[in-house]
Write a protein that holds these residues in place. Structure first.
Motif, PDB file in Angstrom:
ATOM      1  N   GLU A  48       6.967 -17.517   7.919  1.00 15.82           N
ATOM      2  CA  GLU A  48       6.229 -18.779   7.848  1.00 15.82           C
ATOM      3  C   GLU A  48       6.225 -19.350   6.435  1.00 15.82           C
ATOM      4  N   ALA A  49       6.042 -18.474   5.442  1.00 18.11           N
ATOM      5  CA  ALA A  49       5.922 -18.921   4.044  1.00 18.11           C
ATOM      6  C   ALA A  49       6.676 -17.950   3.142  1.00 18.11           C
ATOM      7  N   PRO A  50       8.004 -18.024   3.119  1.00 12.41           N
ATOM      8  CA  PRO A  50       8.798 -17.041   2.370  1.00 12.41           C
ATOM      9  C   PRO A  50       8.569 -17.055   0.872  1.00 12.41           C
ATOM     10  N   HIS A  51       8.007 -18.171   0.347  1.00 11.18           N
ATOM     11  CA  HIS A  51       7.796 -18.285  -1.094  1.00 11.18           C
ATOM     12  C   HIS A  51       6.484 -17.649  -1.544  1.00 11.18           C
ATOM     13  N   VAL A  52       5.625 -17.220  -0.596  1.00  9.37           N
ATOM     14  CA  VAL A  52       4.320 -16.656  -0.957  1.00  9.37           C
ATOM     15  C   VAL A  52       4.439 -15.136  -1.085  1.00  9.37           C
ATOM     16  N   PRO A  53       4.154 -14.570  -2.257  1.00  7.62           N
ATOM     17  CA  PRO A  53       4.251 -13.118  -2.447  1.00  7.62           C
ATOM     18  C   PRO A  53       3.189 -12.373  -1.640  1.00  7.62           C
ATOM     19  N   ILE A  54       3.581 -11.207  -1.118  1.00  8.62           N
ATOM     20  CA  ILE A  54       2.680 -10.369  -0.322  1.00  8.62           C
ATOM     21  C   ILE A  54       2.551  -9.008  -0.976  1.00  8.62           C
ATOM     22  N   LEU A  55       1.314  -8.565  -1.166  1.00 12.10           N
ATOM     23  CA  LEU A  55       1.030  -7.212  -1.635  1.00 12.10           C
ATOM     24  C   LEU A  55       0.388  -6.453  -0.482  1.00 12.10           C
ATOM     25  N   MET A  56       0.996  -5.333  -0.078  1.00  8.73           N
ATOM     26  CA  MET A  56       0.462  -4.517   1.004  1.00  8.73           C
ATOM     27  C   MET A  56      -0.508  -3.479   0.454  1.00  8.73           C
ATOM     28  N   LEU A  57      -1.598  -3.264   1.184  1.00  7.09           N
ATOM     29  CA  LEU A  57      -2.547  -2.195   0.881  1.00  7.09           C
ATOM     30  C   LEU A  57      -2.533  -1.213   2.044  1.00  7.09           C
ATOM     31  N   SER A  58      -2.489   0.085   1.752  1.00  7.10           N
ATOM     32  CA  SER A  58      -2.465   1.039   2.857  1.00  7.10           C
ATOM     33  C   SER A  58      -2.841   2.433   2.398  1.00  7.10           C
ATOM     34  N   ALA A  59      -3.512   3.161   3.292  1.00 10.54           N
ATOM     35  CA  ALA A  59      -3.768   4.577   3.041  1.00 10.54           C
ATOM     36  C   ALA A  59      -2.543   5.403   3.409  1.00 10.54           C
ATOM     37  N   ARG A  60      -1.561   4.766   4.034  1.00  9.18           N
ATOM     38  CA  ARG A  60      -0.338   5.458   4.446  1.00  9.18           C
ATOM     39  C   ARG A  60       0.614   5.509   3.247  1.00  9.18           C
ATOM     40  N   SER A  61       0.843   6.718   2.763  1.00 11.48           N
ATOM     41  CA  SER A  61       1.562   6.872   1.489  1.00 11.48           C
ATOM     42  C   SER A  61       2.946   7.488   1.628  1.00 11.48           C
ATOM     43  N   SER A  62       3.414   7.665   2.856  1.00 12.26           N
ATOM     44  CA  SER A  62       4.735   8.277   3.022  1.00 12.26           C
ATOM     45  C   SER A  62       5.824   7.328   2.537  1.00 12.26           C
TER      46      SER A  62
END
Length: 224
Positions: free
Chosen positions: A69-83
Motif C-alpha cells: 500500500e505504501a512502499p515508501h513508508v519504513p516499517i520497524l517490526m517488534l517481536s518476542a520471536r528472536s529466531s
C-alpha cells in the motif's frame, strides 16, 4: 516537522508505555490494537512500528500488505520471536526488526536511523535541475513555468524513492522491491519501462537524461 508514527500493538501495557515515550520524544503517534484499520492510516504515516503477534492478521501479513500500500513508508517490526527464521521473514519486507524486551532508547535510536535513511525529517523541497520536488505535498513542479508535472502514482513513488536516496546508485531490484513491495524477478523490465515514461515527463531531453542517470551495468542515480 512532526513525524507521524503508526504504532500497531495489542499489549496495552507496552502500547501505553511506548506511545507515551515516543510522544515525549516529539512523535505524533497513532496507536492501533490490531492491523484491521492499519491500511486506512498508513497513507498519513511517516513511519510504522508493528508488533508481530496481533489478533486476527499477524504482523508479518499486515506488514507485507502495508508495504504494498505504501512502499515508501519504513516499517520497524517488534517481536518476542528472536529466531533467525523469524527475523529473516520480517526483514523480507520490513526495514528493521527489534526483539522484545527492548529499551525505549534503542527503539528511539533505530527510528532515528530510519528517519535519516529515508530523509523523513528533512522532507523539504528538493531541487534537481529544473525540477522542484516537494515530498510532503507529493508534487513535482517545473521551476521554469511554475506548473506542476502530472505523474502517475508509480512514477511519483519511483521519483520520491530516488529523492530519499540522493546520490546513491540504486539497482532495478532495489527500486522494484521498494516501490512494488514484491520480490524482483530476474529479467523483469517493469522498472525500465516506468523510468522511460518518467523521463519523458521530467527530462528536458529524455534521450539524454540529466536528472535520472543510467549507471551502466548497475542501475540508476539521481544527484543533488
Amino acid at each position: 516537522m512532526t513525524i507521524r508514527l503508526l504504532y500497531i500493538e495489542d499489549d496495552l501495557e507496552i502500547g501505553r508505555y511506548v506511545t507515551e515515550d515516543l510522544t515525549r520524544r516529539g512523535y505524533s503517534v497513532e496507536w492501533l490494537l490490531s492491523g484491521n484499520k492499519a491500511f486506512e492510516h498508513v497513507p498519513q504515516a511517516d513511519l510504522v512500528v508493528l508488533d508481530v503477534m496481533l489478533p486476527g492478521l499477524d504482523g508479518f501479513t499486515v506488514g507485507q500488505r502495508l508495504k504494498k500500500e505504501a512502499p515508501h513508508v519504513p516499517i520497524l517490526m517488534l517481536s518476542a520471536r528472536s529466531s533467525v527464521e523469524d527475523k529473516l521473514q520480517g526483514l523480507g519486507f520490513a526495514d528493521d526488526y527489534l526483539v522484545k524486551p527492548f529499551h525505549p532508547d534503542e527503539l528511539a535510536a533505530r527510528l532515528e536511523v530510519l528517519k535519516r535513511r529515508y530523509s523523513i525529517d528533512a522532507m523539504q523541497p528538493v531541487r534537481c535541475g529544473h525540477l522542484v520536488i516537494v515530498p510532503e505535498q507529493q508534487s513535482v513542479v517545473d521551476s521554469r513555468t511554475g506548473g506542476e508535472i502530472q505523474l502517475t502514482a508509480k512514477q511519483l513513488q519511483i521519483l520520491l524513492y530516488f529523492i530519499r536516496n540522493l546520490n546513491l546508485i540504486l539497482t532495478k531490484e532495489q527500486i522494484y522491491e521498494a516501490v512494488w513491495g514484491e520480490p524482483y524477478m530476474d529479467g523483469d523490465k517493469t522498472v525500465n519501462v516506468h523510468i522511460r515514461y518518467l523521463r519523458e515527463k521530467i527530462e528536458l531531453d529524455p534521450s539524454h537524461p540529466t536528472i535520472i542517470e543510467t549507471v551502466r551495468g548497475i542501475g540508476y542515480r539521481v544527484r543533488r
